[in-house]
Design a protein around this motif. Sequence first.
Motif, PDB file in Angstrom:
ATOM      1  N   GLU A   8       0.819  -1.322  -0.029  1.00  0.00           N
ATOM      2  CA  GLU A   8       0.095   0.014  -0.216  1.00  0.00           C
ATOM      3  C   GLU A   8       0.818   1.278   0.094  1.00  0.00           C
ATOM      4  N   CYS A   9       0.599   2.263  -1.028  1.00  0.00           N
ATOM      5  CA  CYS A   9       1.388   3.377  -0.864  1.00  0.00           C
ATOM      6  C   CYS A   9       0.593   4.641  -1.652  1.00  0.00           C
ATOM      7  N   ASP A  10       1.192   5.633  -1.653  1.00  0.00           N
ATOM      8  CA  ASP A  10       0.453   6.892  -2.180  1.00  0.00           C
ATOM      9  C   ASP A  10       0.956   6.952  -3.619  1.00  0.00           C
ATOM     10  N   GLN A  39      -7.132   3.399 -10.666  1.00  0.00           N
ATOM     11  CA  GLN A  39      -7.011   3.731  -9.317  1.00  0.00           C
ATOM     12  C   GLN A  39      -8.484   4.017  -8.592  1.00  0.00           C
ATOM     13  N   TRP A  42      -7.571   7.035  -2.941  1.00  0.00           N
ATOM     14  CA  TRP A  42      -6.385   7.629  -2.460  1.00  0.00           C
ATOM     15  C   TRP A  42      -5.184   6.556  -2.178  1.00  0.00           C
ATOM     16  N   THR A  43      -5.631   5.435  -1.815  1.00  0.00           N
ATOM     17  CA  THR A  43      -4.503   4.457  -1.471  1.00  0.00           C
ATOM     18  C   THR A  43      -4.276   3.618  -2.784  1.00  0.00           C
ATOM     19  N   HIS A  44      -2.968   3.691  -3.228  1.00  0.00           N
ATOM     20  CA  HIS A  44      -2.557   2.620  -4.434  1.00  0.00           C
ATOM     21  C   HIS A  44      -1.931   1.403  -3.919  1.00  0.00           C
ATOM     22  N   TYR A  45      -2.331   0.252  -4.507  1.00  0.00           N
ATOM     23  CA  TYR A  45      -2.018  -0.985  -4.454  1.00  0.00           C
ATOM     24  C   TYR A  45      -1.136  -1.580  -5.417  1.00  0.00           C
ATOM     25  N   ASP A  78       3.653   8.800   6.128  1.00  0.00           N
ATOM     26  CA  ASP A  78       3.233   7.458   5.892  1.00  0.00           C
ATOM     27  C   ASP A  78       4.298   6.878   4.826  1.00  0.00           C
TER      28      ASP A  78
END
Length: 117
Positions: A8-10, A39, A42-45, A78
């Motif tokens: 999990e990232c931005d 997408q 807001w969270t990218h996987y 984060d």
Amino acid sequence: MSVRGWLECDAAQLATVQEIISSHADDYYSGGWSTPRQQVNWTHYVFYGADIRESALDWFTDQVREIARIPASDDDGDRIRGLFLAGHEVEGTTEWQVRDGRLVISSADTRHRYLDG
């Protein structure tokens, strides 16, 4: 070994994650990496799922360690986080936590034994 899990990232971190994955591309096991078609919020996987030979384990964990070290990209602080389960035919399943800039490997909880094959 059967390796499956996610990160999990931005958005800013995702670009760096993709660069790291590309820099380790091997035209075989690197095919296990994927991202959603679109997408959502807001969270990218980033996901990985593949059966790999034990001899490729360092190839994979080197990438994950490099990804884990990516710094926070905003004031929230984060870092990238994630979870992988790695099933070994003889040694059973281990849990790989990506947190606090590190890859932490430990024995998986017994409730995950059903995934051992």
